[in-house]
Every structure is written in C-alpha cells, then in structure tokens.
Enzyme design. Structure first.
Site, short mmCIF file in Angstrom:
data_model
loop_
_atom_site.label_atom_id
_atom_site.label_comp_id
_atom_site.label_asym_id
_atom_site.label_seq_id
_atom_site.Cartn_x
_atom_site.Cartn_y
_atom_site.Cartn_z
N ASP A 34 -0.74 -3.80 -1.67
CA ASP A 34 0.43 -2.90 -1.73
C ASP A 34 0.06 -1.51 -1.24
OD1 ASP A 34 1.88 -4.96 -2.74
OD2 ASP A 34 2.04 -4.18 -4.77
N SER A 83 15.13 -0.48 -3.31
CA SER A 83 13.73 -0.36 -3.73
C SER A 83 13.48 1.05 -4.22
CB SER A 83 12.80 -0.70 -2.56
OG SER A 83 13.02 0.20 -1.50
N LYS A 115 6.08 -1.60 -14.83
CA LYS A 115 6.50 -2.18 -13.56
C LYS A 115 5.88 -3.57 -13.45
CE LYS A 115 6.74 -1.28 -8.59
NZ LYS A 115 6.24 -2.62 -8.20
N ARG A 136 16.39 -10.68 -4.65
CA ARG A 136 16.62 -9.42 -3.95
C ARG A 136 16.95 -9.64 -2.48
NH1 ARG A 136 14.83 -4.16 -4.61
NH2 ARG A 136 13.22 -4.69 -6.12
N GLU A 174 12.94 -8.88 -13.73
CA GLU A 174 11.79 -9.38 -12.98
C GLU A 174 11.34 -10.72 -13.55
OE1 GLU A 174 9.15 -7.74 -9.81
OE2 GLU A 174 11.03 -7.09 -10.72
N LYS A 313 2.29 3.61 -8.89
CA LYS A 313 1.55 2.37 -8.78
C LYS A 313 0.07 2.60 -9.08
CE LYS A 313 3.12 -0.84 -6.17
NZ LYS A 313 3.49 -1.73 -5.04
#
Length: 375
Positions: A34, A83, A115, A136, A174, A313
């Site tokens: 990521d 997003s 998250k 999504r 999620e 993140k």
C-alpha cells in the site's frame, strides 16, 4: 523535468497503477505494498497537475477503487463509495487538523476508528430485512454479492423487531477474515496443492467473489459496520449513529473513540500502532472523521474523497532473518510446494518460522535464494 519526460513518466505510472489496481481489486492478489502504491499515486497526481495536457481521463488518480468483475450483476451505488486520503506521518495529520480549523473553527470533535484490512461492502435494508449487498467496485458501481454476504453470521438478515430504524437505508462496513481462520484455510489450500493466499484480506476478497455460496459459507468471514446512509438525516453526529446501529443489531467495533482534539487522535494512533498485534484480525491504520454531520457538509468533498476524513496508515513491519533450508511439502493431490524454513522471528505479534515459495522459478529466478541468505 521536460514535457517529453513528463509525458513518458505519466504514461508509465498510469499503466503500472492500473495493473496494480486490477491485481488488488479484481484478482485479490496485490504485487505491491500500500505504501509503495500510494507513493506512486502521489507522484502521478503531482505530474498531472504540472502537465495536465498529458493526464489520462481514466487516470488512477481519478478512480476510487478497482474494476467491476464480470461474474456478478453490476449495481450503481445510491451514494458513491468514496475512498479516503492517506497519510503515513503525524505532521500530515496536524496539517489536516489545521485545515479543518481554518474552515470551521475550533469547536468540533473527531471520531477515531480502526481501519480494518478487508473488503468494503454496502448493505441495503428495506423494512428491516437485508435486501442487497454490493462491493465498492469503482466507487460508482459495484458487484451485487447478496447471496454470498448472507452466509456471514455477524450480518443480520432481519433486524431486531421494535428498533427505531428507517424503512430504507444503507449501512457500510468491511468484510474480513480472522487470522486463525486464514491460517487454517490456507493450510488446507497448500495440502490440496492450491496456491495459498498472501494474507487474510486477499482471502476474504477472493471468497466474497466466489460463484458458489456454499463454498463461501464454508469459509468463516466477519464484518464490522461503520457508516449509515439515509435519505433523511436521523442523527446530528456520526458517533450517535454508531450507537444507534449497534442497538439495531449491527456488529460495530467497540474500539472506536470520540476525541476532542488532535492530541487525542495521535494518542489513539500510537496506542493501536502496537496494540493491533493483539487483535484477532488485521488492521492497517486508523480512520479519523469529523463527528458532526453539519460540519461534514460544510467541509464537503473533493472529486474522490471527503475533506472531513482522513486515513492514517501504519507502516508495514519488516524484519530480517536467516533462510535455514528449503524443504518440499507434498499435498493431498500430489502437488509439491517448496517451503522456506526460517530462523524464527517475531513479526506483527506472530512468530514466523516458515514461508511458502510457490515454485522453482520463484526461488531461482525472481528471488535468487540460497540457503543461509538473509531474507
């Protein structure tokens, strides 16, 4: 950088990022971290702003998610599934906080949420019953996977009678897989001579897109819900909506926190940067949202993300260890899988001793591994 160099770099980055998006969202087998993806995406965004004539109209910088797969019915989202902007350091969070204060003043709160590292899902309920589940997709439309989602035990098929929920609403969350389930099912794949999944997120994504719902039911998935969408606003704040949907019977994570300032947000992030390893599932960061809905509306949106929310993140943990030996495991079907036997090392709360090497080409061509290498 000259215009010619910029054009070549924009084209190269666009093609590369589209391929990574396809690998991540459609194949559920990413080949880049990521962090590296976001770094390349930021480079492309910067170049497109400097040289707008060379930007692809279908650039990855303008897209929210991946592609829509062909196996399911495509459904347009009533509310786009945007997003979030990503950040990896505290200074960018402080800058985000200062932008919020400049726009709406100092009288506001944040909601901090874990998250989850899974697959985003939008659920539609009508008259208290689950009517539809959609992935999504590209943010505007996604795959209808209702039959598969009905196999997830923590998603209610019918809401608690007497709860004060509206006749029609969407709730988003999620879908993910707990690590213990992932390890057990991945071992079964290796034993059957199948290619193992790299991580629980990929396994969950691959599972939800299977055509056989009986096989989906055999793979234990879970789901946390965190976003309510209605035609008429029912609550003044996001925090109030979280408490309400929990009372309606939805599986809501209990670790979320209401913070009065950015210091509380940073404390929450620092706490979970280490404590995440004690969870039974993977998280890859923290989501920070302005709590009040009126203030969210005042702050508004960019083309692909809300200005009132951001994602912090965590950096992926990396450790080094020694490759002691390569052995070969024979599955039930006779398939032979090479296995790296490692000097035990602690990574993300787990002691890692072995790793699948997939095939000989992986060992000799791509990784060029030798016994006693540092890996």
């Amino acid at each position: 950088m000259s215009p010619t160099e910029a054009k070549d770099r924009i084209q190269a980055l666009t093609a590369e990022l589209k391929k990574h998006n396809y690998n991540y969202y459609v194949l559920a087998m990413p080949t880049i971290s990521d962090y590296d993806f976001d770094h390349k995406l930021k480079e492309l965004d910067k170049l497109e702003k400097e040289f707008p004539d060379f930007a692809d109209p279908d650039s990855p910088t303008q897209r929210v998610g991946g592609e829509v797969t062909k196996e399911f019915v495509t459904v347009k989202h009533r509310w786009p599934m945007l997003s979030l902007g990503n950040t990896y350091n505290e200074q960018e969070l402080i800058d985000f906080d200062q932008r919020i204060r400049k726009a709406i003043g100092d009288n506001f709160e944040y909601v901090c949420e874990l998250k989850f590292d899974g697959l985003s899902m939008s659920l539609t309920y009508q008259d208290g019953k689950l009517a539809r589940a959609v992935t999504r997709g590209d943010g505007t439309q996604g795959d209808e996977v209702t039959t598969n989602v009905r196999t997830i035990h923590t998603i209610p098929k019918k809401l608690i009678a007497g709860s004060n929920y509206p006749d029609l609403f969407e709730i988003r969350g999620e879908v993910f897989m707990h690590r213990k389930a992932f390890e057990r099912l991945n071992k079964e794949r290796v034993d059957n001579g199948e290619v193992p999944y790299a991580n629980p997120r990929n396994f969950a994504s691959g599972t939800i897109k299977l055509q056989d719902s009986a096989e989906v039911a055999r793979r234990p998935l879970d789901c946390f819900l965190y976003g309510l969408y209605t035609e008429k606003q029912l609550f003044k704040t996001h925090w109030e909506s979280l408490q309400a949907v929990k009372e309606w019977g939805f599986h809501v994570d209990d670790h979320s926190r209401l913070c009065s300032d950015i210091k509380g947000v940073l404390d929450f992030i620092n706490h979970w940067d280490t404590e995440r390893h004690h969870l039974s599932y993977d998280i890859d960061g923290i989501v920070i949202k302005v709590n009040n809905y009126s203030q969210q509306q005042e702050l508004g949106f960019t083309a692909k993300s809300p200005r009132w929310a951001i994602s912090y993140k965590f950096k992926a943990e990396r450790v080094e260890t020694e490759l002691l030996a390569v052995t070969y495991q024979v599955g039930r079907t006779g398939a032979v899988t090479p296995v790296a036997n490692l000097k035990p090392v602690l990574l993300a709360g787990t002691t890692v001793k072995r790793a699948t090497l997939h095939n000989a080409d992986e060992i000799t061509e791509r990784l060029k591994l030798h016994e006693h290498d540092t890996v």
